[in-house]
Design an enzyme around this catalytic site. Sequence first.
Site, PDB file in Angstrom:
ATOM      1  N   LYS A  23     -11.178  -4.631  -2.931  1.00 40.20           N
ATOM      2  CA  LYS A  23     -12.266  -3.664  -3.104  1.00 40.20           C
ATOM      3  C   LYS A  23     -11.766  -2.258  -3.392  1.00 40.20           C
ATOM      4  O   LYS A  23     -12.506  -1.437  -3.914  1.00 40.20           O
ATOM      5  CB  LYS A  23     -13.203  -3.678  -1.900  1.00 40.20           C
ATOM      6  CG  LYS A  23     -12.563  -3.340  -0.566  1.00 40.20           C
ATOM      7  CD  LYS A  23     -13.628  -3.308   0.528  1.00 40.20           C
ATOM      8  CE  LYS A  23     -13.329  -4.231   1.684  1.00 40.20           C
ATOM      9  NZ  LYS A  23     -12.078  -3.990   2.396  1.00 40.20           N
ATOM     10  N   LYS A  63       0.822  -1.221   0.000  1.00 38.98           N
ATOM     11  CA  LYS A  63       0.000   0.000   0.000  1.00 38.98           C
ATOM     12  C   LYS A  63       0.853   1.266   0.000  1.00 38.98           C
ATOM     13  O   LYS A  63       0.389   2.326  -0.419  1.00 38.98           O
ATOM     14  CB  LYS A  63      -0.969  -0.011   1.193  1.00 38.98           C
ATOM     15  CG  LYS A  63      -2.064  -1.067   1.032  1.00 38.98           C
ATOM     16  CD  LYS A  63      -3.272  -0.820   1.884  1.00 38.98           C
ATOM     17  CE  LYS A  63      -4.372  -1.794   1.480  1.00 38.98           C
ATOM     18  NZ  LYS A  63      -5.578  -1.683   2.265  1.00 38.98           N
ATOM     19  N   LYS A  97      -4.264  -9.919  -5.696  1.00 34.70           N
ATOM     20  CA  LYS A  97      -5.516 -10.405  -5.095  1.00 34.70           C
ATOM     21  C   LYS A  97      -6.675  -9.487  -5.472  1.00 34.70           C
ATOM     22  O   LYS A  97      -6.471  -8.286  -5.709  1.00 34.70           O
ATOM     23  CB  LYS A  97      -5.385 -10.537  -3.578  1.00 34.70           C
ATOM     24  CG  LYS A  97      -5.358  -9.246  -2.842  1.00 34.70           C
ATOM     25  CD  LYS A  97      -5.640  -9.441  -1.360  1.00 34.70           C
ATOM     26  CE  LYS A  97      -5.748  -8.061  -0.731  1.00 34.70           C
ATOM     27  NZ  LYS A  97      -6.634  -7.950   0.369  1.00 34.70           N
TER      28      LYS A  97
HETATM   29  N1  AQP Z   1      -9.047 -11.557  -2.627  1.00 32.35           N
HETATM   30  C1  AQP Z   1      -9.337 -12.102  -1.459  1.00 32.35           C
HETATM   31  N2  AQP Z   1      -9.465 -13.450  -1.344  1.00 32.35           N
HETATM   32  C2  AQP Z   1      -9.767 -14.010  -0.146  1.00 32.35           C
HETATM   33  N3  AQP Z   1      -9.969 -13.291   0.983  1.00 32.35           N
HETATM   34  C3  AQP Z   1      -9.865 -11.956   0.910  1.00 32.35           C
HETATM   35  N4  AQP Z   1      -9.990 -10.974   1.816  1.00 32.35           N
HETATM   36  C4  AQP Z   1      -9.780  -9.769   1.216  1.00 32.35           C
HETATM   37  N5  AQP Z   1      -9.508  -9.951  -0.075  1.00 32.35           N
HETATM   38  C5  AQP Z   1      -9.539 -11.291  -0.302  1.00 32.35           C
HETATM   39  C6  AQP Z   1     -10.340 -11.188   3.210  1.00 32.35           C
HETATM   40  O1  AQP Z   1     -11.456 -10.365   3.507  1.00 32.35           O
HETATM   41  C7  AQP Z   1     -11.357  -9.932   4.854  1.00 32.35           C
HETATM   42  C8  AQP Z   1     -11.610  -8.460   4.953  1.00 32.35           C
HETATM   43  O2  AQP Z   1     -10.568  -7.751   4.375  1.00 32.35           O
HETATM   44  P1  AQP Z   1     -10.361  -6.226   4.749  1.00 32.35           P
HETATM   45  O3  AQP Z   1     -11.472  -5.425   4.246  1.00 32.35           O
HETATM   46  O4  AQP Z   1     -10.116  -6.068   6.198  1.00 32.35           O
HETATM   47  O5  AQP Z   1      -9.042  -5.800   4.044  1.00 32.35           O
HETATM   48  P2  AQP Z   1      -8.178  -6.481   2.974  1.00 32.35           P
HETATM   49  O6  AQP Z   1      -7.713  -7.813   3.424  1.00 32.35           O
HETATM   50  O7  AQP Z   1      -7.083  -5.507   2.635  1.00 32.35           O
HETATM   51  O8  AQP Z   1      -9.224  -6.627   1.790  1.00 32.35           O
HETATM   52  P3  AQP Z   1      -9.413  -5.760   0.487  1.00 32.35           P
HETATM   53  O9  AQP Z   1     -10.688  -6.119  -0.173  1.00 32.35           O
HETATM   54  O10 AQP Z   1      -8.161  -5.883  -0.341  1.00 32.35           O
HETATM   55  O11 AQP Z   1      -9.535  -4.286   1.062  1.00 32.35           O
HETATM   56  P4  AQP Z   1      -8.715  -3.001   0.666  1.00 32.35           P
HETATM   57  O12 AQP Z   1      -8.747  -2.949  -0.827  1.00 32.35           O
HETATM   58  O13 AQP Z   1      -9.403  -1.844   1.310  1.00 32.35           O
HETATM   59  O14 AQP Z   1      -7.321  -3.192   1.215  1.00 32.35           O
HETATM   60  C9  AQP Z   1      -9.991 -10.360   5.374  1.00 32.35           C
HETATM   61  O15 AQP Z   1     -10.138 -11.524   6.161  1.00 32.35           O
HETATM   62  C10 AQP Z   1      -9.237 -10.681   4.128  1.00 32.35           C
HETATM   63  O16 AQP Z   1      -8.242 -11.663   4.320  1.00 32.35           O
END
Ligand code: AQP
Length: 333
Positions: free
Chosen positions: A200, A116, A197
């Site tokens: 969002k 990030k 990965k």
């Molecule tokens: N691509 C993924 N595959 C499987 N699990 C996923 N998680 C996120 N992306 C995937 C799991 O979702 C939970 C919530 O994630 P988060 O919102 O706390 O943050 P993150 O892991 O950083 O997910 P994002 O969607 O990528 O958010 P942003 O873009 O804001 O950083 C976690 O349990 C995560 O493992």
Amino acid sequence: MSESGKKRVLSGIQPSGLLTLGNYIGAMRNFVALQDECECYFTVVDLHAVTVPQDPAALRENTETVAALFVAAGIDPKKAAIFVQSHVSAHAELGWLMTTLAYMGELERMTQFKDKAAGKEAVGAGLFVYPTLMAADILLYDAHLVPVGDDQKQHLELTRDLAIRFNRRYGETFVVPEPYIPEVGARIMSLDDASKKMSKSNPNPNSYIALLDPPDTVRKKIARAKTDSGREVVFDPQHKPEISNLMTIYAQCAGVTLDEVARRFEGKGYGDFKKELAEAVISVLEPLQNTYNQIRSSGEIFDILRDGAQRASSVAEATLRRAKEAMGFLLPK
Ligand code: AQP
């Protein structure tokens, strides 16, 4: 063990955008699976979301949306406490105590921070200490299990290290938690690049399927999804990462094994597979979206969040007090 004699579970999701199928398959599905046998706390981690800039109106809207999606995905608010992280002030307070316990070197090694922060001129200090706040989230509830996707494994290891360090330094205070990661679908990849990965906060909406995408959008996104050369639907993450990712999504949405997916599409091309994949995804999303719309229009989410915050606070406040006492803070009499 909790007073109910059940194992405790804590997990959270950031309101940093529209939840994706990755969030659902990697994490939320396991939230639902654990709620009967465990005492569960599921939180919308808004304090984490602001580690990168958020538009205030969007943050408010996304926080309500994520909470309603928890319920729509099948979390029963009578069984599990659903709450907003900033409604329970113990998170911020224990977060600070955990920050004082962590070393710069271990935070610098976190891959999410490196990803990030990459290419940015100015990097917020909040992004750097994100994992210490996550440790506080988990340790406040004496959580035994933390259902997360694979990307959060490293943060969870740090949480375990901090809990062990605290217990050694100040006496047995925290439960050392274990990750609870699905065997298949722990890392759903981006539709336009299987080396990243699904996320969002990716600026390209065609890279992810949002849980609230209408059926036609799902069909279009899947039709556009990148595929590998060749035309055979075979699971080979090393040589065919794009199709293997789509097969994982299919297996998870249709409730079948990867072998079964390969058998079903033997002799068929990518086009046929993608059409059926879109319908399998829609069959998961449609009922979820119907329930979501009912919850949003009823306004009941605010009652659910109030009740959840009360239940969470009573556990979190007691743990925070225990930790402060162990560290030598003079507690008010
Ligand atoms: N691509 C993924 N595959 C499987 N699990 C996923 N998680 C996120 N992306 C995937 C799991 O979702 C939970 C919530 O994630 P988060 O919102 O706390 O943050 P993150 O892991 O950083 O997910 P994002 O969607 O990528 O958010 P942003 O873009 O804001 O950083 C976690 O349990 C995560 O493992």
